[in-house]
Write a protein that holds these residues in place. Structure first.
Motif, PDB file in Angstrom:
ATOM      1  N   PRO A 427       0.806  -1.233   0.000  1.00 44.89           N
ATOM      2  CA  PRO A 427       0.000   0.000   0.000  1.00 44.89           C
ATOM      3  C   PRO A 427       0.834   1.277   0.000  1.00 44.89           C
ATOM      4  O   PRO A 427       0.423   2.291  -0.585  1.00 44.89           O
ATOM      5  N   ALA A 428       2.002   1.234   0.641  1.00 43.65           N
ATOM      6  CA  ALA A 428       2.871   2.421   0.646  1.00 43.65           C
ATOM      7  C   ALA A 428       3.362   2.734  -0.768  1.00 43.65           C
ATOM      8  O   ALA A 428       3.389   3.896  -1.190  1.00 43.65           O
ATOM      9  N   LEU A 429       3.721   1.712  -1.524  1.00 45.70           N
ATOM     10  CA  LEU A 429       4.164   1.917  -2.904  1.00 45.70           C
ATOM     11  C   LEU A 429       3.007   2.389  -3.775  1.00 45.70           C
ATOM     12  O   LEU A 429       3.174   3.306  -4.595  1.00 45.70           O
ATOM     13  N   ARG A 430       1.871   1.798  -3.597  1.00 52.12           N
ATOM     14  CA  ARG A 430       0.691   2.162  -4.397  1.00 52.12           C
ATOM     15  C   ARG A 430       0.341   3.638  -4.209  1.00 52.12           C
ATOM     16  O   ARG A 430       0.127   4.380  -5.185  1.00 52.12           O
ATOM     17  N   LYS A 431       0.302   4.075  -2.970  1.00 54.48           N
ATOM     18  CA  LYS A 431      -0.025   5.466  -2.672  1.00 54.48           C
ATOM     19  C   LYS A 431       1.018   6.406  -3.278  1.00 54.48           C
ATOM     20  O   LYS A 431       0.668   7.442  -3.879  1.00 54.48           O
ATOM     21  N   PHE A 432       2.281   6.038  -3.155  1.00 56.09           N
ATOM     22  CA  PHE A 432       3.350   6.888  -3.680  1.00 56.09           C
ATOM     23  C   PHE A 432       3.244   7.026  -5.202  1.00 56.09           C
ATOM     24  O   PHE A 432       3.350   8.135  -5.740  1.00 56.09           O
ATOM     25  N   LEU A 433       3.037   5.916  -5.894  1.00 57.94           N
ATOM     26  CA  LEU A 433       2.982   5.954  -7.351  1.00 57.94           C
ATOM     27  C   LEU A 433       1.789   6.778  -7.852  1.00 57.94           C
ATOM     28  O   LEU A 433       1.889   7.555  -8.807  1.00 57.94           O
ATOM     29  N   LEU A 434       0.643   6.605  -7.206  1.00 61.51           N
ATOM     30  CA  LEU A 434      -0.544   7.355  -7.626  1.00 61.51           C
ATOM     31  C   LEU A 434      -0.346   8.860  -7.418  1.00 61.51           C
ATOM     32  O   LEU A 434      -0.772   9.674  -8.240  1.00 61.51           O
ATOM     33  N   ASN A 435       0.334   9.210  -6.318  1.00 59.29           N
ATOM     34  CA  ASN A 435       0.590  10.628  -6.061  1.00 59.29           C
ATOM     35  C   ASN A 435       1.677  11.183  -6.978  1.00 59.29           C
ATOM     36  O   ASN A 435       1.574  12.310  -7.492  1.00 59.29           O
ATOM     37  N   GLU A 436       2.709  10.393  -7.186  1.00 51.79           N
ATOM     38  CA  GLU A 436       3.887  10.853  -7.917  1.00 51.79           C
ATOM     39  C   GLU A 436       3.622  10.967  -9.414  1.00 51.79           C
ATOM     40  O   GLU A 436       4.179  11.849 -10.088  1.00 51.79           O
ATOM     41  N   CYS A 437       2.796  10.101  -9.949  1.00 50.29           N
ATOM     42  CA  CYS A 437       2.628  10.012 -11.411  1.00 50.29           C
ATOM     43  C   CYS A 437       1.390  10.746 -11.912  1.00 50.29           C
ATOM     44  O   CYS A 437       0.974  10.552 -13.067  1.00 50.29           O
TER      45      CYS A 437
END
Length: 438
Positions: A427-437
């Motif tokens: 979930p930490a990676l998922r949240k980061f990617l959605l915010n970052e991209c």
């Protein structure tokens, strides 16, 4: 040619889809629907051919139906802009030095080949606004090879996940100091955690509907298949030297098993390799499979040969698929050995004191396995997969000297580390990617 999923042989994808997706939608790994043979005439003259000429024939045999010849030749030429020496370390034993590329590691070839292939397919799509997000988990050299191979490639962003404190300082510098389109994610966990997070991203329908994701790990066909160039090239150099190649054993330091898997496919294409040795450090789940017939993944343990610290190698699924699940057939072609840190360091020291040849820890595992596993009268090749200076403190302590750092590596050490720290949960990676991209 189409590619199917190891989880579903009826699923089909084109080469461009397989490369762009990385992992099949069902979580399986892509495999070519057929393995074409190279005509025997090729092998009669292979000793007179250059690395680039050999690679173009192999690449054309694999990808010629999907990529125009001039584009493929350009990809091969740009990928293989450096030499791959084959050196006799002692009578009948040869080191194939795969560390002469930009990051001084064997993964430079696959990473550079994939970067150019992905850029070609992305351009053919005609959408200048599209961005492909490359996710890669690394236990060492994959991250540096992919980051440098994809650096400033238009329309591509790279996210490198690596286990905090479990790669060498030089390896870390090679992908954490680049910036631009490269983001390094420092995970408070193991390589297996990083790999599991990447795999979870690829089968997350919400994330994949929002972003175009692919992987540059050896799970991607464009990353692992070009590694077979090494084996054809090694065979050619032996032929060029007049060395008999009718009984050839190759020892491969094995972590995620993409390298040896590509070699097994090369054998199916007609390359005359009699036997393979999968050389393991303490992370030896494949050896345990060879001994028991049971594949039991387990958490990885940290060793001095850190790029092989993999407790659940992804490409085991490809090996099983290649052999139709036949345990007996796998054991016929592949044997395995395992070594602990003391044995690895002793091997580095012993060969250096006897011959002056400097092994890196991974090459040491492959060399020792070859010495222990080769049959009398056979010719042996072991893969030296990274420059020893990438593991300077380890190698220095083993051979009692101050190993010079090549200028290519010293340049990275002068850069400023830039990372995003992350917990080892998807979930930490998922949240980061959605915010970052977005």
């Amino acid at each position: 040619m189409n590619y199917y999923s190891t989880n579903n042989p009826h699923y089909r994808a084109s080469l461009s889809e397989a490369v762009t997706q990385g992992l099949a939608p069902d979580g399986g790994l892509y495999m070519p629907e057929r393995i074409p043979s190279i005509p025997m005439a090729f092998f009669k003259h292979i000793g007179q051919m250059s690395l680039q000429e050999i690679a173009f024939v192999v690449a054309s045999t694999l990808f010629g139906n999907d990529i125009q010849s001039d584009n493929l030749k350009k990809i091969v030429t740009e990928t293989l802009s450096f030499d791959i020496p084959l050196k006799e370390v002692e009578p009948g034993i040869y080191a194939l030095e795969l560390f002469h590329g930009p990051t001084l590691a064997f993964k430079d070839v696959g990473a550079r080949f994939m970067a150019r292939m992905l850029a070609l397919f992305n351009n053919e799509g005609g959408d200048n606004e599209s961005v492909v997000n490359v996710l890669v988990a690394t236990s060492g050299d994959t991250g540096s090879a992919v980051a440098n191979g994809f650096l400033d490639v238009p329309g591509v962003r790279v996210f490198v996940l690596y286990p905090q404190g479990k790669v060498s300082r030089i390896q870390e510098a090679q992908f954490t100091t680049l910036g631009r389109n490269i983001t390094a994610i420092e995970v408070d966990g193991t390589f297996d955690d990083c790999q599991a997070m990447v795999k979870s991203a690829f089968i997350d329908p919400t994330l994949n509907s929002a972003l175009t994701l692919t992987s540059a790990n050896s799970i991607n066909v464009a990353r692992f298949l070009p590694q077979m160039f090494y084996y054809f090239h090694a065979y050619a150099r032996l032929a060029e030297m007049g060395v008999p190649v009718d009984r050839l054993t190759v020892s491969v330091p094995s972590g995620n098993f993409g390298n040896i898997c590509s070699a097994l496919i090369a054998k199916r294409m007609g390359l005359n390799i009699s036997h393979f040795i999968a050389a393991n450090n303490r992370n030896d789940v494949f050896l345990q499979y060879l001994l028991t017939g049971k594949y039991v993944p387990r958490p990885s343990v940290q060793t001095v040969a850190n790029a092989m610290d993999v407790g659940n190698p992804s490409n085991f699924a490809r090996i099983l698929d290649l052999y139709g699940g036949s345990y007996d057939d796998i054991c016929r072609d592949i044997s395995g050995f395992t070594y602990n840190d003391d044995q690895i360091l002793h091997t580095v020291s012993e060969l250096y004191n006897r011959t002056g040849y400097v092994l890196d820890p991974h090459g040491a595992v492959a060399y020792r396995a070859l010495k222990d596993g080769i049959e009398p009268g056979a010719i042996g090749i072991f893969l030296e997969t990274a420059h020893p200076a990438k593991f300077k403190s380890t190698v220095d302590s083993a051979i009692g000297t101050d190993l010079p750092i090549p200028s290519k590596l010293a340049m990275f050490m002068r850069g400023e580390k830039q990372t995003v720290k992350m917990s080892p949960q998807y979930p930490a990676l998922r949240k980061f990617l959605l915010n970052e991209c977005h």
